[in-house]
Every structure is written in structure tokens, then in C-alpha cells.
Design an enzyme around this catalytic site. Structure first.
Site, PDB file in Angstrom:
ATOM      1  N   PHE A  15       0.823  -1.208   0.000  1.00 24.55           N
ATOM      2  CA  PHE A  15       0.000   0.000   0.000  1.00 24.55           C
ATOM      3  C   PHE A  15       0.857   1.259   0.000  1.00 24.55           C
ATOM      4  CE2 PHE A  15      -3.133  -3.021   1.786  1.00 24.55           C
ATOM      5  CZ  PHE A  15      -4.211  -2.739   0.962  1.00 24.55           C
ATOM      6  N   VAL A  68      15.943  -7.280  -1.733  1.00 24.20           N
ATOM      7  CA  VAL A  68      16.959  -6.430  -1.122  1.00 24.20           C
ATOM      8  C   VAL A  68      17.533  -7.133   0.106  1.00 24.20           C
ATOM      9  CG1 VAL A  68      17.372  -4.242   0.072  1.00 24.20           C
ATOM     10  CG2 VAL A  68      15.941  -4.300  -1.977  1.00 24.20           C
ATOM     11  N   GLU A  83     -11.801 -12.652  11.539  1.00 28.65           N
ATOM     12  CA  GLU A  83     -12.316 -12.810  10.180  1.00 28.65           C
ATOM     13  C   GLU A  83     -12.218 -14.258   9.711  1.00 28.65           C
ATOM     14  OE1 GLU A  83     -11.230  -8.246   8.785  1.00 28.65           O
ATOM     15  OE2 GLU A  83      -9.908  -9.907   8.257  1.00 28.65           O
TER      16      GLU A  83
END
Length: 437
Positions: free
Chosen positions: A21, A86, A178
């Protein structure tokens, strides 16, 4: 003289590590500018992690909530995408080093590497109880869950049936809640409709939380609402119950083993190894301490976003590891760096605008915390759906997910109930970037 001219005309270069995001929002804000941008990610796709639980419970397919990074950023001619991992940051030479030995120079470095689940020193538990941070993990869980129902249908041993139909979710945060609600609703619908040798009372979904309540980051009234709803749909909630061991056969708590076939980890997260790359002591949760302009403390050319950063709000409290935080930080920093690098203006102070914290519990049930007021039930569930559709990466994904949700709501059918007979074992990782239905 020639070298001096080249230095004056050289375009600034921003390297962004991570295309979640925060990283994606930062890159898009820098798009179509006079700044060269390189986005590095070890996967070739960005992923809408808040809906991974729906992939794990066969409501959506992986392609519904993911998109190739190159497709998302392809319309920006100044942005280059590199698929690589990386491993080092050389601050004196201003380069990032990749696992394959390649070094990439930067003028500004943005670390948006996200987080991973924290197994609190028991990393061997991960192969038995995967978390929900990648498509591979979601597919592992879905495979284990659906295959267990098929095996239970054929088994004539009552105890084995119960083991196969037992799922244990470890951690009572939003992910755990959830998953517990989704597994319970999926299992009871499938048993009632599609399986002839199984009974709903054989299904057992356990939600295990080491603390005194679930959804601890929400107000207590919303936490209690979640308890009441989950209990009503058959979820067994066990509070103040730390996990002692996770094995291929189940979960050990209170000195006893709970036999289970599907186990899911959602008991805490830790930041990426970004602090180790920079040689600085990590803050709580392994996050990098950042200043008000999101620069890493003492390193004005390096910035951190989202779950990687330990950033504080106006109340002095650390900002939560939420998608809205990362996205706001990414957009802010991208716009600020554009002005900083092209006009020389300093990066201003970041201010977070809280748009509410939410968790879905089940069909027609969700909670929303806006700070000064709360929302729960059907209206909160509708708002949760609208927000999550809006946050998807493009119109195509929004349309596809909306249509599937409407169809699923009307029919209760799950469209992604496919078992791959050649699926990899849970303890054998799949290749990065592998996306399947």
C-alpha cells in the site's frame, strides 16, 4: 567541465523498496514527474492483504485481489520496476544491494517493506500454522481446509472425522476473527448442502487468544459484539489461553493437544529486517523510528512507511499497522519528495487522518471504530464492503469483486472451491509470484 554539467542535469533518483500500500502510493504520487523512480519487490505483484482471508476460505481467487506491479505502474514512463530481494543498504555509497549481487544507487530511499507474522521464537510452527501474508499461504490454508472436508466425508472413524473438521485459529485480532467467522460459515453451509456423510455438529472452529479479549485494539463493546456473534455461529472462543506448541496433528494448550487438520496463525506481526539493513536498533515490533517527516531518525535521505515505520500521531501514540496509514503516508511522501527534489523545499510534517478501524466478523456482521463513535452489525458490514472495494487497485478488480460478493450473498456459494491435486506441501514454499485460482 563536462562532468560538472552532467551532475547539474542528472535527474534525481528515488528507490522504493516494497510495492504494498505505502510503496505503491508513493510511486504513483511520483509518477509522470522529472524524477526517476525504481520500485523493487521480491514478488511481481501487489496484493490486497485485507482480503487474503477470503482467498483462504474460497470466497475469492488470488487473481481477484492481486495485480502485476508492472501493470499498475506501466503508465508512468519515469518508473522502473525491478523484481528482486533487497539484502543490504550501503548508506555511504547510497546503494541498495540485491540478493543476486546487483547494486542500485539512490538519492532518496523509501523503505516500505511491510511486516511478517511473529512466531515468538517458534519459527518451526510456521510450516504447520501459516499466517496470511501471501497468496501462497492463503492457498495452503484453502487446500488444507477443503481437502479435510473431502477426507472427512470418506472416513468412517468418528474421532478422525472430528479432527479433520476441526480448525484452530491462533490470535484474536482482526485476521483471527475474520478467519474464524469465515471458516465456520463456509463449513456449515458446505456440510448442509454438499456433503452426505457429515453433520454440522461435527464441525469445530476454535479461536484461541492469549489475552483477556479478542479485538483488543477495538472498544470493549465492539469486542463483546464479536464474541456474541462468533459464539452464535458456532465458534469456540478461548481467552487467556497461550499456545504451547503447534504440531502436524494439532495445537497444544493447557498441557493438552487439540487435534486439528487446519491451523492458522494470526497472533502478532513483526517488521521486516530494514533496521538491520541500516544498522540501527529497531523499535517496538522491529519497526524503524521515524521523524515527523517520515525520515528515519538521523538519516535524512532515507524514509520508512507503513508497517516498517514507527510513526506517532498527534496524540503521541504509535500509528497502527493499517492499510489506510500506509497509503496516506505513501501519497504524502511521494508528493513531498517531488517538491523536495525538484524545488529544494523541505518535507513537511505528516498528519494522519483516521478513517476508522474495521473488522468483518461474518455475514451481515462487522465492527467499525471511528474513535469518537462506533458502528456494528449490518450497516458496519456494508460500509466495510464499500471501503474494501474502493481500496482495490483498479476499476476491474472493484467490479469483479463486487459482482462475486453480490452473487455469493444471494446464493451463499463459494466460487473458488478448487483443490489442486498437485499442490505443494505446506512446508515446501512455492515460487514467488505464483498466482493460481
Amino acid at each position: 567541465m563536462m562532468e560538472s554539467v552532467e551532475k547539474q542535469t542528472k535527474r534525481p533518483h528515488v528507490v522504493i523498496v516494497g510495492a504494498g500500500f505505502g510503496g505503491l502510493a508513493c510511486a504513483q504520487a511520483l509518477g509522470k514527474s522529472e524524477i526517476d523512480v525504481t520500485v523493487i519487490d521480491r514478488r511481481n505483484h501487489n496484493l490486497f492483504q485485507p482480503l487474503l482471508y477470503q482467498v483462504a476460505t474460497a470466497a475469492l481467487s488470488p487473481a481477484d485481489i492481486s495485480e502485476p506491479i508492472r501493470r499498475t505502474l506501466g503508465r508512468y514512463p519515469n518508473i522502473k520496476v525491478v523484481m528482486g530481494e533487497v539484502t543490504t543498504v550501503d548508506q555511504s555509497r547510497r546503494t541498495v544491494g540485491l540478493k543476486d549481487g546487483v547494486s542500485i544507487p539512490y538519492d532518496r530511499l523509501v523503505l516500505a517493506t511491510g511486516s511478517d507474522y511473529n512466531y515468538f521464537g517458534h519459527e518451526d510452527w510456521q510450516k504447520h500454522a501459516p499466517g496470511l501474508k501471501s497468496i501462497h499461504e492463503a492457498r495452503q490454508i484453502r487446500h488444507s481446509l477443503l481437502l479435510a472436508f473431502e477426507k472427512a466425508e470418506r472416513s468412517e472413524d468418528e474421532a478422525e472425522k472430528r479432527r479433520l473438521l476441526t480448525s484452530v485459529i491462533i490470535g484474536g485480532g482482526p485476521t483471527g476473527v475474520e478467519m474464524a467467522g469465515a471458516i465456520s460459515e463456509l463449513g456449515r453451509f458446505m456440510i448442509a448442502r454438499d456433503f452426505r456423510s457429515l453433520r454440522p455438529d461435527q464441525l469445530q472452529v476454535l479461536l484461541i487468544e492469549a489475552g483477556p479479549r479478542i479485538l483488543a485494539s477495538f472498544p470493549e463493546s465492539l469486542s463483546q459484539y464479536a464474541v456474541d456473534y462468533l459464539t452464535r455461529i458456532g465458534v469456540d472462543i478461548r481467552l487467556n489461553t497461550p499456545v504451547e506448541d503447534v504440531t502436524p496433528d494439532g495445537v497444544a494448550v493447557g498441557g493438552a493437544l487439540i487435534p486439528a487438520s487446519c491451523m492458522v496463525w494470526g497472533a502478532g506481526v513483526k517488521a521486516s529486517p530494514a533496521a538491520a539493513w541500516l544498522g540501527v536498533p529497531p523499535g517496538p515490533g522491529g519497526r524503524l523510528q521515524v521523524a515527523s517527516d517520515l525520515s528515519v531518525e538521523g538519516k535524512s535521505e532515507i524514509y520508512a512507511l507503513g508497517d516498517t515505520a514507527l510513526s506517532t500521531g498527534e496524540d503521541g501514540k504509535p500509528l497502527p499497522a493499517l492499510a489506510q496509514v500506509a497509503k496516506q503516508q505513501g501519497t504524502f511522501l511521494g508528493k513531498a519528495l517531488k517538491v523536495n527534489l525538484l524545488r529544494g523545499e523541505p518535507v513537511p510534517t505528516f498528519r494522519f487522518h483516521n478513517r476508522g478501524n474495521t473488522a468483518v466478523i461474518g455475514r451481515n456482521a462487522a465492527v467499525f471504530d471511528f474513535g469518537s463513535w462506533q458502528l456494528k452489525g449490518r450497516l458496519a458490514w456494508l460500509l466495510w464492503a464499500i471501503v474494501h472495494v474502493y481500496l482495490l487497485v483498479n476499476f476491474e478488480k472493484r467490479l469483479l469483486v463486487s459482482i462475486q460478493w453480490i452473487w455469493r450473498y444471494a446464493t451463499r456459494q463459494r466460487g473458488a472451491r478448487i483443490i489442486d491435486e498437485n499442490a505443494v506441501a505446506v512446508d515446501r514454499p512455492a515460487a514467488d509470484g505464483q498466482i493460481s485460482n
